[in-house]
Design a protein around this motif. Structure first.
Motif: not given
Length: 806
Positions: A507-523
């Motif tokens: 079992v591998a959980s992604q919740s609360g771990k590094a790599g479970n959030f990604e953000k990007s901004d762009n024009f």
């Protein structure tokens, strides 16, 4: 084929360039009265004449949709150049000019988004919504970063359904159709006048047909006793389709300044199943290309495939199969026009859907014990069976989208015209526990989903995606004939996972771990110069950019959390010329473009030596270059009407090394750096031979060199006042690749498509009867590849259709 494509493209260009010259002074007796109608586009938030708008677009009217037998999104690819749609069952890879979506998952967003009545629809699932009671379809080629944003690096599609008509009385239509495969189809619409300021419209669509497939399933538990190793009807749905959809539209206009529109769609799309065969089943002999030796069972059979079938619709299976989509959409649009002519617009959308899909992932029959081929990793001696035996795939996914957009739109008549906008969207994928299995063995049905977890890979949890944007465009007429336009869009995107993987008991959980959030901004931006040369000629040139946000990779057991993949961007340079000739009887549009595509998202084997057999998504570190030419013609001469379109394209991936996860064992040695190539691991070992592949110069996925479509019809007038109209439509797409690795030995090559359709229509008063046919040459072709499955496109279908207009 390349020579033929170039010659045909040159011929279309010559017709466009030279028609004005030889049509300068036609004899009066040759002039016809019928002229082409004005075509409008709405993608830039105002109604504009296509011939004087600086975009490359194909527009289909309601009549075009019926005459070209367009019923679902797949049918659009044979009506416009450079458009490719690959239907892999539960979703669609939609690509324009080779840009769009090449990965079959939810985290990779589409690069060609479809709008319905002003609202961006589901980006992955629920893509087969039928086309009925449609006012028009607009297909935009090239990035639409200003007005569409994150999902339009390749282009966009705008679908407009018919509005109610205030003061129009009771009117509408009813259509009935029957055909082969026990096809039965009924659709219709009625306009209901409620008052002088309010009207309603109700439309519906129903469709059923039997399966295209002959399935060999000798498993006695699948309701086939006494029919071992012969074709029979399995206990599960073999692909019998039943669709039902309805739409309620309301229009309220209490004053000239205020217009309120509400539309509610509900769809039930049961495709029964998407059976498919292994890609090797239709090979009689093993291909010499690809660098993979023929399997032993082939060589022992004199080099002939012991499982050979020359029909892509004859498949084997012994696993449960189904395919059901259910979804609803509500759109509220409010327009208010101020006294100075400025329009304030609000478009609110809510969409909710549930998709269920299951398939026999390896396409083997009951008791099958032989893999079609194996590959031995020279570094480890491990034998990898690429065609696994007796594996199933199940999924059950809920998706909910909330969206809101506000626009301020200046009047069209101002010398300085502009559009300002704000948009926000929330997209939530929900994977219920015990419903999503990527791999479940079904060998003799000894493994039951959710019971023996050591033999299964399952996923549950939620994925959240959100986007916010501010955008605008301003146009300034330097002179009455020359206009400069500047547009831009600033986007903010966020995605996060709250998911758990159970991979064969680990079992591998992604919740609360590094790599479970990604953000990007762009024009993203667009700068365009438009020149109205005269009443019949228009030229434009622009530079435009597009953007698609990144996403998250699932964990590989608990040991490794792959990095998120970042956004991809495209910069496009395009110039075009549109002309109207022969006194309004001939209309042409030609364009040429050059694209620089950076960071596009691809699926490869994990670059680290530890897990090369596990697929992960990364960004191509180099720039991919593509360029091409497109031309479209539309003509009307009296009772003759015709259309034609051609697209030529070249692509080349920049320097890029990657592991093909299909052709190596689950574990290996060495590293494959995307920019440097093979690198030793900590033990000083290099990757095995043919593992770290140089993809430089390869084509992108689903990007045929040449696309061509043509249509023609002629109307005969009878003395009774009735008309007879025969029409033909033909579409061609040259071969394409389903993978960047372009490995023919792994089934990556998709053969050319040549589809001929036609109608013979009789019109009597308010009745229309038509004999119709699609894929009249009955080409059995691959519509998509879901490794190792080859998903067929529809075979020849024909029947009779009767329409009553009232």
């Amino acid at each position: 084929m390349k020579t033929y494509a170039l010659m045909l493209g040159a011929s279309v260009l010559a017709i466009s360039c030279c028609a004005t010259a030889f049509a300068a002074d036609p004899p009066a007796s040759k002039k016809e009265t019928a002229e082409l109608e004005t075509v409008v586009v709405t993608g830039q938030r105002r109604t504009e004449n296509l011939q004087t708008t600086g975009v490359a677009a194909t527009v289909l009217t309601a009549t075009d949709i019926e005459n070209k037998n367009v019923v679902k999104i797949d049918d659009l690819q044979f009506t416009a150049p450079a458009v490719v749609i690959n239907n892999f069952g539960q979703g669609i890879n939609f690509n324009i000019r080779g840009v769009g979506k090449g990965e079959t998952n939810t985290q990779t967003l589409t690069g060609v988004i479809t709008y319905r009545d002003g609202v961006a629809t589901f980006p992955g699932y629920f893509t087969e919504e039928p086309y009925y009671d449609i006012a028009g379809v607009e297909i935009y080629r090239g990035p639409q970063g200003t007005f569409v944003g994150q999902n339009a690096t390749g282009g966009a599609v705008f679908v407009r359904t018919n509005d109610p008509e205030i003061g129009g009385g009771y009117n509408g239509y009813i259509l009935g159709q029957v055909g082969n495969y026990y096809n039965a189809h009924v659709q219709g619409a009625i306009n209901i006048p409620v008052s002088d300021t309010f009207a309603a419209r109700f439309s519906f669509f129903t469709y059923r047909r039997s399966s295209y497939f002959s399935i060999t399933d000798s498993d006695p538990k699948d309701n086939c006793p006494g029919h071992k190793y012969t074709d029979c009807k399995p206990g599960y749905n073999p692909g019998d389709a039943q669709w039902a959809a309805g739409r309620l539209s309301l229009l309220w206009k209490p004053t000239d300044a205020l217009t309120v529109s509400f539309k509610y769609d509900a769809d039930y799309l049961d495709n029964g199943a998407y059976p498919a065969g292994n890609y090797t089943d239709t090979w009689k002999t093993w291909p010499t290309k690809g660098g993979i030796p023929a399997p032993a069972e082939w060589t022992a059979n004199g080099g002939i495939n012991p499982h050979y079938s020359n029909d892509i619709f004859h498949v084997t299976a012994n696993a449960p199969q189904y395919a059901l989509d259910r979804f609803t959409r509500a759109v509220l649009k409010v327009d208010y026009v101020f006294p100075d002519g400025i329009t304030l617009r609000s478009v609110s959308g809510f969409q909710n859907g549930n998709t269920n899909w299951s398939t026999d992932l390896d396409a083997t029959d009951y008791g099958a014990q032989t893999s079609y081929y194996s590959i031995t990793n020279p570094a480890t001696g491990v034998v990898n069976y690429y065609r696994p035996k007796n594996w199933s795939f199940f999924d059950h996914v809920d998706e909910t989208i909330w969206s809101q957009e506000f626009n301020l739109i200046s009047p069209d008549t101002w010398r300085v015209n502009w559009v300002l906008g704000l948009s926000a969207q929330s997209d939530i994928y929900d994977f219920p526990q015990g419903k999503f299995y990527t791999l479940v063995p079904h060998n003799n049905e000894v493994s039951v989903p959710g019971v023996d977890t050591t033999t299964q890979a399952t996923l549950w949890g939620q994925n959240y995606q959100a986007s916010y944007a501010v955008f605008g465009q301003i146009g300034y007429h330097i002179t009455p004939k020359v206009e400069v336009q500047l547009g831009g869009r600033y986007s903010i995107n966020r995605t996060t996972n709250n998911v758990t993987w159970n991979q064969y008991g680990l079992v591998a959980s992604q919740s609360g771990k590094a790599g479970n959030f990604e953000k990007s901004d762009n024009f993203s931006y667009k700068a365009s110069l438009n020149w109205t040369i005269n009443d019949n000629n228009f030229a434009y040139a622009f530079i435009a950019t597009g953007y698609k946000p990144g996403g998250l990779n699932p964990p590989i057991y608990n040991a490794v959390q792959p990095k998120p993949f970042g956004p991809e961007t495209i910069t496009s340079y395009e110039t075009g010329w549109k002309s109207t000739m022969l006194d309004g009887h001939l209309r042409s549009s030609i364009d040429a473009y050059y694209n620089a595509y950076k960071g596009f998202i691809v699926t490869i084997g994990y670059p680290d030596f530890t897990y090369p057999g596990y697929a992960t998504e990364v960004n191509n570190p180099s720039t991919t270059v593509s360029y091409g030419f497109e031309a479209e013609l539309e003509a009307v001469f009296g009772d003759f009407r015709g259309t034609a379109g051609v697209g030529l394209m070249h692509q080349s991936i920049g320097k890029f090394y990657a592991i093909d996860a299909r052709a190596v064992s689950a574990f290996g040695f060495g590293k494959c750096d995307p920019t440097k190539g093979p690198l030793p691991d900590q033990y000083g070992l290099l990757p095995a031979a043919n593992v770290c592949v140089n993809l430089s110069g390869h084509s992108m996925t689903y990007a045929p060199l040449f696309t061509f479509n043509i249509g023609a019809e002629y109307t005969f007038h009878l003395e009774s006042g009735d008309t007879l109209t025969p029409r033909l439509n033909f579409g061609h797409q040259s071969p394409q690749w389903a993978s960047l690795f372009a490995n023919e030995g792994l089934g990556d090559r998709i053969e050319a498509r040549n589809l001929l359709g036609g109608q013979f229509e009789w019109k009597h008063d308010t009745y229309i009867m038509a004999l119709y046919g699609t894929n009249l040459l009955d080409q059995h072709y691959t519509a998509a590849v879901l490794r190792p499955l080859r998903m067929p496109g529809p075979p020849r279908e024909y029947g009779i259709r009767v329409t009553k207009v009232f």
